[in-house]
Write an enzyme that holds these catalytic residues in place. Structure first.
Site, short mmCIF file in Angstrom:
data_model
loop_
_atom_site.label_atom_id
_atom_site.label_comp_id
_atom_site.label_asym_id
_atom_site.label_seq_id
_atom_site.Cartn_x
_atom_site.Cartn_y
_atom_site.Cartn_z
N GLY A 8 0.84 -1.21 0.00
CA GLY A 8 0.00 0.00 0.00
C GLY A 8 0.86 1.25 0.00
N GLY A 11 -0.52 4.89 -1.07
CA GLY A 11 -1.67 5.49 -0.40
C GLY A 11 -1.27 6.71 0.43
N GLN A 12 -2.23 7.19 1.21
CA GLN A 12 -2.00 8.42 1.98
C GLN A 12 -0.80 8.29 2.92
OE1 GLN A 12 -4.76 9.40 5.12
NE2 GLN A 12 -4.12 11.53 5.20
N ILE A 55 -2.23 -7.30 -1.83
CA ILE A 55 -2.25 -8.06 -0.57
C ILE A 55 -3.11 -9.32 -0.65
CG2 ILE A 55 -4.18 -6.83 0.54
CD1 ILE A 55 -2.32 -6.85 3.11
N TYR A 143 -15.22 -1.69 8.82
CA TYR A 143 -13.84 -1.22 9.03
C TYR A 143 -13.38 -1.61 10.43
CZ TYR A 143 -9.99 2.18 9.32
OH TYR A 143 -8.78 2.79 9.47
N1 SER Z 1 -9.13 7.73 9.15
C1 SER Z 1 -9.88 6.53 9.33
C2 SER Z 1 -11.25 6.64 8.79
O1 SER Z 1 -11.82 7.70 8.91
C3 SER Z 1 -9.96 6.17 10.79
O2 SER Z 1 -8.83 5.48 11.19
O3 SER Z 1 -11.75 5.71 8.28
#
Ligand code: SER
Length: 325
Positions: A8, A11-12, A55, A143
């Site tokens: 990754g 990514g950010q 991944i 998440y």
């Molecule tokens: N930055 C993440 C989100 O907002 C939280 O860990 O999903």
């Protein structure tokens, strides 16, 4: 010598962490792992090796680990909270299936593994103020479910197989290099872009909604310091609360207004993001990280705001001068 694979890497967090690791570990290889469609460019591409490492593709991970004799894996692959709610099956596949692939390879090849957890690993029944290190973790988002599973799985691999797994629970990460992709805390990045572009900001999160946030340089330092920490001092492993600042939209708006007086904000609440934010803590207690590996954040809202505005002014001006072809 450390040979590091970042999964990754474009990514950010990955795009900045890869560069920082390359500056700090000059003796070994720091390999930028990317997926098709998110290839590294510019300095990230030119400053070191890169490999296609999805991944969910065990073969690609093994190939990269063998080719570069990797001893440390930074696993940054994930769908962030809001986008994960729209694609929960994929979020599980990447967040848990992907982590399982990494841990199995780490077990066989003896790699250390860093996999970030998040404030999203907590839920509505968690104490929201000064959330303790060890507390209720019953998240209501996919998440969060993947993050709690990841914490447990990583601890299991450490205890059962001796894999050196370590992790921190990231707050919302604020940065100007690469954009975040679909998180609940993204508003606190987007607001700076609007301020610098001279646009009105439509805030998707209600006034009075507090969440933990952190400026990228602190997040990068935390990711490296936890992996460098003396293992004999670590009572916890997966995953440490870390914190830097906690604010609501009104606080970040008024501090930006100090520097950009004409800046305007209006609330246009996104029910999905608001529900997620309401289920998360307002502020984390990071005393275990402080005690066990000396964690301490450096940057506050005031410093971050000045720095973000200054960097974004330069970045956006350059983009206007050299439009992408
Ligand atoms: N930055 C993440 C989100 O907002 C939280 O860990 O999903």
């Amino acid at each position: 010598m450390k040979n590091i694979l970042i999964i990754g890497a474009t990514g950010q967090i990955g795009s900045e962490l890869t560069m920082k690791l390359r500056k700090e570990y000059t003796q070994g290889d720091v390999v930028a792992g990317y997926i098709k469609g998110a290839e590294p460019k510019g300095e990230l591409l030119e400053s070191g090796p890169s490999e296609e490492v999805d991944i969910t593709n065990t073969f690609q991970i093994v190939q990269a680990v063998e080719k570069y004799n990797i001893d440390t894996i930074y696993n940054l692959a994930a769908l962030l909270s809001a986008v994960a709610e729209t694609k929960p099956q994929l979020a599980w596949h990447i967040g848990v299936g992907g982590l399982y692939n990494v841990l199995e390879i780490a077990r066989e090849k003896k790699c250390a593994v860093f996999t970030p957890s998040s404030i999203g690993s907590f839920g509505p029944s968690t104490p929201h103020l000064n959330t303790p290190q060890d507390t209720v973790q019953r998240p209501t988002t996919m998440y969060g479910v993947t993050k709690v599973t990841g914490e447990l799985l990583s601890d299991y691999y450490a205890k059962r197989f001796g894999v050196d797994t370590r992790s921190v629970r990231f707050p919302g990460i604020i940065s100007y290099v690469a954009p975040p992709g679909g998180g609940t805390t993204d508003y606190a990045v987007d607001i700076y872009y609007s301020a610098v572009k001279g646009e009105k900001f439509y805030c998707p999160i209600k006034a009075g909604t507090f969440m933990d946030m952190m400026y990228m340089p602190d997040a990068l330092r935390a990711s490296i310091e936890i992996m460098e920490a003396d293992p004999s001092k670590l009572v916890h492993r997966n995953s440490f609360n870390i914190s830097a600042m906690s604010f609501d939209p009104e606080m970040i708006y008024s501090i930006i207004k100090k520097f950009v007086p004409e800046f305007e904000m209006e609330y246009k609440v996104d029910p999905l993001r608001q529900a997620i934010a309401d289920s998360w803590p307002d502020s984390l207690d990071d005393s275990c990280a402080r005690e066990e590996w000396g964690w301490k954040a450096k940057y506050d809202l005031d410093f971050m705001t000045k720095d973000m505005l200054a960097h974004l002014k330069v970045k956006l001006a350059n983009e206007i001068e050299t439009p992408a072809i």
